[in-house]
Write an enzyme that holds these catalytic residues in place. Structure first.
Site, short mmCIF file in Angstrom:
data_model
loop_
_atom_site.label_atom_id
_atom_site.label_comp_id
_atom_site.label_asym_id
_atom_site.label_seq_id
_atom_site.Cartn_x
_atom_site.Cartn_y
_atom_site.Cartn_z
N ILE A 38 -86.86 -60.50 44.98
CA ILE A 38 -86.47 -61.24 43.77
C ILE A 38 -85.66 -60.27 42.91
CG2 ILE A 38 -87.33 -62.40 41.71
CD1 ILE A 38 -89.86 -63.12 43.38
N GLY A 39 -84.43 -60.62 42.63
CA GLY A 39 -83.52 -59.71 41.93
C GLY A 39 -82.68 -59.00 42.99
N ASP A 45 -81.89 -64.75 43.01
CA ASP A 45 -81.31 -64.17 41.79
C ASP A 45 -80.84 -65.30 40.90
OD1 ASP A 45 -80.16 -60.99 41.30
OD2 ASP A 45 -79.52 -62.58 39.89
N HIS A 89 -87.81 -58.46 35.01
CA HIS A 89 -88.79 -57.49 34.48
C HIS A 89 -89.36 -57.85 33.11
CE1 HIS A 89 -87.50 -55.16 37.85
NE2 HIS A 89 -86.34 -54.83 37.33
C1 LIG Z 1 -82.49 -54.41 38.90
S1 LIG Z 1 -81.45 -55.70 39.49
C2 LIG Z 1 -81.98 -55.83 41.15
C3 LIG Z 1 -81.61 -54.65 41.97
C4 LIG Z 1 -81.77 -54.87 43.45
N1 LIG Z 1 -83.10 -55.27 43.79
C5 LIG Z 1 -81.42 -53.63 44.20
O1 LIG Z 1 -82.30 -53.04 44.82
O2 LIG Z 1 -80.25 -53.20 44.16
C6 LIG Z 1 -82.14 -57.08 38.71
C7 LIG Z 1 -81.62 -58.39 39.19
O3 LIG Z 1 -82.50 -59.41 38.74
C8 LIG Z 1 -81.76 -60.54 38.41
N2 LIG Z 1 -82.53 -61.36 37.48
C9 LIG Z 1 -82.70 -61.18 36.16
N3 LIG Z 1 -83.45 -62.16 35.64
C10 LIG Z 1 -83.78 -62.96 36.66
C11 LIG Z 1 -84.55 -64.15 36.78
N4 LIG Z 1 -85.13 -64.68 35.70
N5 LIG Z 1 -84.68 -64.72 37.97
C12 LIG Z 1 -84.10 -64.18 39.05
N6 LIG Z 1 -83.36 -63.05 39.02
C13 LIG Z 1 -83.19 -62.46 37.83
C14 LIG Z 1 -80.50 -59.99 37.79
O4 LIG Z 1 -79.50 -60.91 37.86
C15 LIG Z 1 -80.27 -58.75 38.65
O5 LIG Z 1 -79.37 -59.04 39.67
#
Ligand SMILES: C[S@@+](CC[C@H](N)C(=O)[O-])C[C@H]1O[C@@H](n2cnc3c(N)ncnc32)[C@H](O)[C@@H]1O
Length: 429
Positions: A135-136, A160, A205
């Protein structure tokens, strides 16, 4: 404190430290910045430490302790990690090795200390046909890393909220578009791509996102699976609705799960919740929480070490164990006493032998003495007989003498010389 310290100046200072130039590092730090006296004192102390990694780490502590920009401390700790041998040591971790080897690939953003945690909990899935949900997704670097790590038989799926993430991945993986805070989205993903063996929450987060995702997806996780939540330090940051011991944070939520794990020990804890029945382990690391899912049997304690469990209950088994322990103790004491008695007997036997030997010795010498005495006695008897014989012959001669004397006294001359012998007797007194 006048002016401000820019990240570029910190980077220059770290570069100087890599060349062991502490003075030039200080010059770089203070080129556009006049720190307050207490900060200056701490900077001076930090740069006086022993090695480049010590100095970089201490410099990071100064930025953190004086609440200077977080990125400055992060740069210092990052430099310290590479200055030391820690990076080389961690390179044996396959996740970190992938991370290093694919720096030019799809962007990936990770805290380095997560890698050992991941490997500890996920290694057992490698090479297996497991289903993994991240997730993310961001730009898909994480999906690449997980696929490489779990192997070609694993199915890696992403979620995402940002379409850019879906576009960046470009169909290399299934990435669903949706909000992790929406339980319906999560249930749909599970229905279409689950059940998952591993779920990694690296999404938004926020407290609500983390809690809703855990409460929705943990029950749907495959039994025996692993649920990981990253970046739990947001539970302490205002921006994410966090705060120290603030009700409603994910970390406070996790603390409640620890109570659920112990539902069998307090009537006020719900024994029927999924956490009471299926949370097999909760592992809390710096910023990472790992929840193991496995149906738990009712906890009970047991006594091992005998086959009597087949016809005995726990309580009597326990009494039996106590009785056996007491018996063993008595047996040990008895053995000790027997040992002492045996030792005493040996000692006595040795004494008796000694006495017997002495008696025999004494007896022999007594017998020798007796023999000697007998021999001497025999000799004495012979002597006695000889003496008696001598005496007898002496007596005989004496009697003969007396007879002669009597005869002589009866003679005339003896009577005539009588006055002369009387005078001699008087003179010899
Ligand atoms: C820290 S990044 C993820 C990094 C990735 N896991 C990596 O290892 O490179 C956080 C991601 O969470 C997504 N995100 C933020 N809020 C979210 C939500 N409510 N539901 C799903 N994804 C979300 C953002 O769009 C972003 O792409």
């Amino acid at each position: 404190m006048t002016g401000s310290i820019e990240l570029a100046d910190v980077s220059r200072a770290l570069f100087m430290l890599s060349m062991d130039e502490a003075d030039r590092a200080m010059a770089a730090l203070t080129a556009n910045w006049a720190p307050a006296d207490d900060v200056m004192a701490d900077l001076t102390a930090a740069l006086a430490t022993a090695t480049a990694s010590d100095r970089a780490r201490a410099l990071g502590d100064v930025f953190r302790d004086h609440e200077l920009p977080h990125d400055h401390a992060n740069e210092c700790y990052r430099a310290a990690f590479y200055f030391s041998g820690e990076a080389e040591e961690l390179s044996s971790n396959p996740l970190y090795a992938h991370y290093l080897a694919h720096r030019s690939g799809a962007m990936i953003d990770k805290w380095i200390h997560y890698f050992p945690v991941y490997h500890r909990h996920l290694e057992r899935y490698r090479g297996a046909p497991v289903r993994v949900l991240e997730i993310g997704v961001y730009r898909g670097g994480g999906l690449d890393m997980w696929q490489r790590y779990f192997g070609p038989d694993a199915t890696v799926v992403g979620l995402d909220v940002d379409e850019a993430a879906v576009r960046a991945v470009g169909g290399r993986y299934v990435v669903e578009l949706g909000d992790q805070e929406d339980p319906e989205v999560l249930r749909r993903i599970n229905a279409e791509h689950g059940p998952f063996d591993v779920i990694i929450d690296d999404g938004g987060h926020t407290m609500a996102q983390q809690i809703v995702t855990a409460e929705t997806m943990f029950p749907l996780l495959r039994d025996g699976g692993t649920f990981i939540v990253e970046d739990c330090h947001t539970s302490y940051w205002d921006y994410y609705q966090g705060g120290l011991k603030r009700p409603g944070t994910f970390i406070e939520w996790v603390k409640d799960r620890l109570d659920d794990e112990h539902s069998r020990y307090h009537v006020a804890i719900d024994r029927a919740s999924i956490w009471a029945t299926h949370l097999d382990g909760a592992h809390v690391y710096d910023s990472v929480v790992v929840l193991d899912k496995a149906e738990r049997f009712r906890p009970f304690s047991e006594v091992g070490g005998s086959s009597s469990y087949l016809r005995s209950d726990r309580v009597s088994e326990s009494y039996l164990a106590d009785a056996l322990a007491a018996r063993d103790q008595l047996q040990a004491e008895l053995d000790a006493i027997r040992g002492e008695v045996s030792a005493l007997r040996d000692e006595m036997d040795r004494s008796t032998d000694r006495s017997a030997t002495e008696v025999i010795e004494n007896d022999r010498s007594a017998r020798l003495a007796l023999q000697r005495m007998r021999r001497e006695s025999v000799e004495n008897n012979a002597e006695l007989e000889r003496l008696q014989a001598d005496l007898a012959s002496a007596n005989g001669r004496l009697l003969e003498s007396w007879e002669q004397i009597r005869l002589m006294r009866g003679s005339v001359s003896w009577r005539l010389t009588g006055p002369i012998r009387a005078v001699r007797r008087l003179m010899s007194r």
